[in-house]
Scaffold this motif. Structure first.
Motif, PDB file in Angstrom:
ATOM      1  N   SER A  99       3.374 -56.136 -54.310  1.00 50.79           N
ATOM      2  CA  SER A  99       3.015 -57.403 -54.940  1.00 50.79           C
ATOM      3  C   SER A  99       4.260 -58.212 -55.276  1.00 50.79           C
ATOM      4  O   SER A  99       5.336 -57.650 -55.536  1.00 50.79           O
ATOM      5  CB  SER A  99       2.213 -57.139 -56.222  1.00 50.79           C
ATOM      6  N   SER A 100       4.075 -59.521 -55.285  1.00 51.51           N
ATOM      7  CA  SER A 100       5.155 -60.424 -55.693  1.00 51.51           C
ATOM      8  C   SER A 100       5.234 -60.548 -57.205  1.00 51.51           C
ATOM      9  O   SER A 100       6.121 -61.221 -57.731  1.00 51.51           O
ATOM     10  CB  SER A 100       4.933 -61.811 -55.072  1.00 51.51           C
ATOM     11  N   LYS A 101       4.301 -59.890 -57.916  1.00 52.45           N
ATOM     12  CA  LYS A 101       4.277 -59.936 -59.376  1.00 52.45           C
ATOM     13  C   LYS A 101       4.890 -58.661 -59.955  1.00 52.45           C
ATOM     14  O   LYS A 101       4.904 -57.625 -59.303  1.00 52.45           O
ATOM     15  CB  LYS A 101       2.839 -60.089 -59.871  1.00 52.45           C
ATOM     16  N   ALA A 132       9.171 -57.858 -52.277  1.00 52.02           N
ATOM     17  CA  ALA A 132       8.179 -57.590 -53.326  1.00 52.02           C
ATOM     18  C   ALA A 132       8.867 -57.236 -54.634  1.00 52.02           C
ATOM     19  O   ALA A 132      10.040 -56.861 -54.670  1.00 52.02           O
ATOM     20  CB  ALA A 132       7.254 -56.463 -52.899  1.00 52.02           C
ATOM     21  N   LYS A 133       8.106 -57.358 -55.734  1.00 50.85           N
ATOM     22  CA  LYS A 133       8.631 -57.027 -57.057  1.00 50.85           C
ATOM     23  C   LYS A 133       8.043 -55.730 -57.613  1.00 50.85           C
ATOM     24  O   LYS A 133       8.586 -55.163 -58.559  1.00 50.85           O
ATOM     25  CB  LYS A 133       8.333 -58.171 -58.032  1.00 50.85           C
ATOM     26  N   SER A 248       0.545 -56.024 -48.477  1.00 50.78           N
ATOM     27  CA  SER A 248       1.468 -56.828 -49.278  1.00 50.78           C
ATOM     28  C   SER A 248       0.825 -58.159 -49.632  1.00 50.78           C
ATOM     29  O   SER A 248       0.259 -58.836 -48.760  1.00 50.78           O
ATOM     30  CB  SER A 248       2.764 -57.067 -48.505  1.00 50.78           C
ATOM     31  N   GLU A 249       0.910 -58.537 -50.908  1.00 56.23           N
ATOM     32  CA  GLU A 249       0.337 -59.783 -51.395  1.00 56.23           C
ATOM     33  C   GLU A 249       1.470 -60.703 -51.837  1.00 56.23           C
ATOM     34  O   GLU A 249       2.308 -60.317 -52.649  1.00 56.23           O
ATOM     35  CB  GLU A 249      -0.597 -59.520 -52.572  1.00 56.23           C
ATOM     36  N   SER A 250       1.479 -61.926 -51.309  1.00 61.00           N
ATOM     37  CA  SER A 250       2.523 -62.885 -51.678  1.00 61.00           C
ATOM     38  C   SER A 250       2.007 -63.828 -52.758  1.00 61.00           C
ATOM     39  O   SER A 250       0.820 -63.846 -53.078  1.00 61.00           O
ATOM     40  CB  SER A 250       2.974 -63.676 -50.445  1.00 61.00           C
ATOM     41  N   GLU A 251       2.901 -64.626 -53.302  1.00 63.81           N
ATOM     42  CA  GLU A 251       2.545 -65.520 -54.396  1.00 63.81           C
ATOM     43  C   GLU A 251       1.514 -66.572 -53.984  1.00 63.81           C
ATOM     44  O   GLU A 251       0.728 -67.030 -54.802  1.00 63.81           O
ATOM     45  CB  GLU A 251       3.807 -66.204 -54.941  1.00 63.81           C
ATOM     46  N   ASP A 252       1.517 -66.956 -52.705  1.00 57.13           N
ATOM     47  CA  ASP A 252       0.578 -67.984 -52.254  1.00 57.13           C
ATOM     48  C   ASP A 252      -0.790 -67.400 -51.888  1.00 57.13           C
ATOM     49  O   ASP A 252      -1.662 -68.117 -51.380  1.00 57.13           O
ATOM     50  CB  ASP A 252       1.156 -68.759 -51.067  1.00 57.13           C
ATOM     51  N   GLY A 253      -0.973 -66.095 -52.134  1.00 56.98           N
ATOM     52  CA  GLY A 253      -2.262 -65.470 -51.872  1.00 56.98           C
ATOM     53  C   GLY A 253      -2.415 -64.876 -50.489  1.00 56.98           C
ATOM     54  O   GLY A 253      -3.440 -64.263 -50.183  1.00 56.98           O
TER      55      GLY A 253
END
Length: 384
Positions: A99-101, A132-133, A248-253
Motif C-alpha cells: 500500500s501507498s499508505k 510502497a509504504k 499493490s494499491e497506489s494513491e490514485d486507487g
C-alpha cells in the motif's frame, strides 16, 4: 421438496444452485452462457479470482460471506491432503498486499479480517517495494476460474440438477423472462421423460435471479453499472517467481496484481477497474501498461515473459451494494403451478451486483438465498 430455477451460470448462479441442491431442493439452471463459453458479459471466467476481502468492517453481512468462502476453501486445501482443493482448482498461497499508505494498527477497522485469516503479519521494510509504504501478508487462496466453474457445474449435475442453455428475453421484463424460463424447463422435461411429460405443468416454486449485469435490463435496475477489467495471461520462460499472490494499491486507487493460476505454469497480470465502461475489446496500450506495472512489482525486466492471452471482463457493480432480497412477482402463469393460466405470486430471490467479489462472496451469499427461500416458501432445509 420445492422446485427452484436459477437464472444465470456464473460463479454466483452455480454456487447457489449447488447450495440449494445440497439442502434438498430440486434445481434447474437456465443460462445464456455456461462454463467454457467466452464472452465479455460472462464475467466469471475472466476473474483474477483470489480471496481478498473488499468488505469494510461496517458491512457485517458481507464480511460473513467472505469468511464463509475462506473457511470452505482453506478446509478443501487441508483435508485429505488437499485433494478436494485440487479438484476445485484452488491453491493456498501467501498473499502480499502493498500500500501507498502507512501501516495501520492491528486494531484498525481496515484490518477487521486479520484475526480470521491464517498466518497474518505485517511486512518488514525489506519485504516492501520501494514504491510502497507498507504491506501485509497472510495465507490466501488463488482460484483457477475455468477449473472452479467446471467443478461447480459438475457437482450440480452429480446432485441431480439440470442445466439448460438458452437466452431469455430480458428486455421484455422479469415476467416474460420467467415465462420463457418455464418453457425451457418444460421442453427439457419432455426430452428427458418422454411424450407423457409434454403437457405436465412445470410447478416452479421460486426463481433465483443471478444474472449479474443482465439484471440492469431484466429488472430495470439503474443502480447497476459495469466495472471493466483487463488482464494478461502470461508464462515465465525461465526462473519464474515464487508462487505468491502480489497486489499493490497506489494513491490514485489503481491496483496492480500478479496471481499464479492454480494447476498450471501460468500467471495473471492485472489489472483495471474502470467504472461505467461497457467496452469489451482489448486495449493494447492498457495491456502494455499492465505488463510494465506487473514486471515492476516483481522487480523484473520483460525478457523471458511470454504473453499468451489478453482478456476483458465486465464486473457487475451496483450503487448501494449487492442486491439479495425477495420480490413476489404477480404473473399470469399458464403452465406454471395451477396449469389454468391464473395469476400467481411467484417468489423471485434477486442475487446480483457482487462487483469484483463474486468468488469470495459466493458461498455466504448463496447461504443467504437459502435462508430467504426457506422463509418465503415455508420449507425446511438441511444445514449446509
Amino acid at each position: 421438496m420445492a422446485y427452484i430455477v436459477v437464472i444465470g451460470a456464473g460463479v454466483i448462479g452455480l454456487q447457489t444452485a449447488l447450495t440449494l441442491l445440497e439442502a434438498g431442493y430440486k434445481v434447474s439452471i437456465v443460462a445464456k452462457y455456461l462454463p467454457g463459453d467466452e464472452a465479455g458479459m460472462y464475467t466469471s471466467p475472466w476473474a483474477g479470482a483470489i480471496w481478498r476481502t473488499h468488505a469494510t468492517a461496517e458491512q457485517k453481512e458481507t464480511c460473513e460471506w467472505d469468511l464463509a468462502s475462506y473457511a470452505e476453501w482453506i478446509k478443501a486445501t487441508e483435508e485429505d491432503g488437499g485433494v478436494e482443493g485440487v479438484r476445485m482448482g484452488i491453491e493456498r498461497r501467501q498473499i502480499r498486499v502493498y500500500s501507498s499508505k502507512p501501516t495501520p494498527s492491528l486494531d484498525s477497522p481496515s484490518l477487521w479480517f486479520a484475526p480470521h485469516v491464517q498466518s497474518f503479519r505485517t511486512l518488514a521494510a525489506d519485504e516492501i517495494p520501494t514504491a510502497a509504504k507498507s504491506g501485509i501478508a497472510y495465507d490466501g487462496i488463488a482460484v483457477n476460474p475455468l477449473k472452479y466453474l467446471a467443478y461447480l457445474l459438475r457437482r450440480v449435475k452429480e446432485l441431480g440438477g439440470y442445466v439448460i442453455q438458452g437466452e431469455l428475453p430480458v428486455g421484455a421484463g422479469l415476467a416474460e423472462a420467467v415465462r420463457t424460463a418455464a418453457q425451457l424447463v418444460s421442453a427439457e422435461r419432455k426430452g428427458r421423460r418422454g411424450e407423457e411429460a409434454a403437457n405436465e405443468a412445470v410447478d416452479i416454486d421460486a426463481i433465483v435471479n443471478c444474472t449479474g449485469l443482465g439484471a440492469a435490463t431484466l429488472c430495470n435496475d439503474e443502480a447497476l453499472f459495469p466495472i471493466r477489467g483487463q488482464t494478461l495471461l502470461v508464462r515465465f520462460a525461465a526462473s519464474p517467481p515464487p508462487k505468491r499472490i502480489l497486489l499493490s494499491e497506489s494513491e490514485d486507487g489503481a491496483v496492480t496484481y500478479v496471481i499464479p493460476r492454480p494447476g498450471t505454469d501460468l500467471w495473471v497480470f492485472g489489472g483495471t477497474k474502470t467504472k461505467g465502461v461497457w467496452d469489451v475489446e482489448v486495449n493494447e496500450r492498457i495491456g502494455e501498461q499492465i505488463l510494465d506495472r506487473c514486471l515492476g512489482l516483481l522487480g523484473r525486466e520483460g525478457e523471458g515473459v511470454e504473453v499468451l492471452g489478453k482478456q476483458v471482463g465486465l464486473r457487475p457493480g451496483r450503487e448501494g451494494g449487492v442486491r439479495v432480497e425477495v420480490e413476489v412477482v404477480d404473473l399470469s402463469v399458464g403452465g406454471l403451478g395451477d396449469g389454468e393460466g391464473k395469476s400467481k405470486g411467484m417468489v423471485v430471490v434477486h442475487q446480483y451486483g457482487h462487483a469484483g467479489a463474486g468468488y469470495q462472496n459466493a458461498v455466504g451469499s448463496a447461504r443467504k438465498v437459502l435462508g430467504l427461500l426457506g422463509e418465503a416458501l415455508g420449507t425446511s432445509t438441511k444445514a449446509v
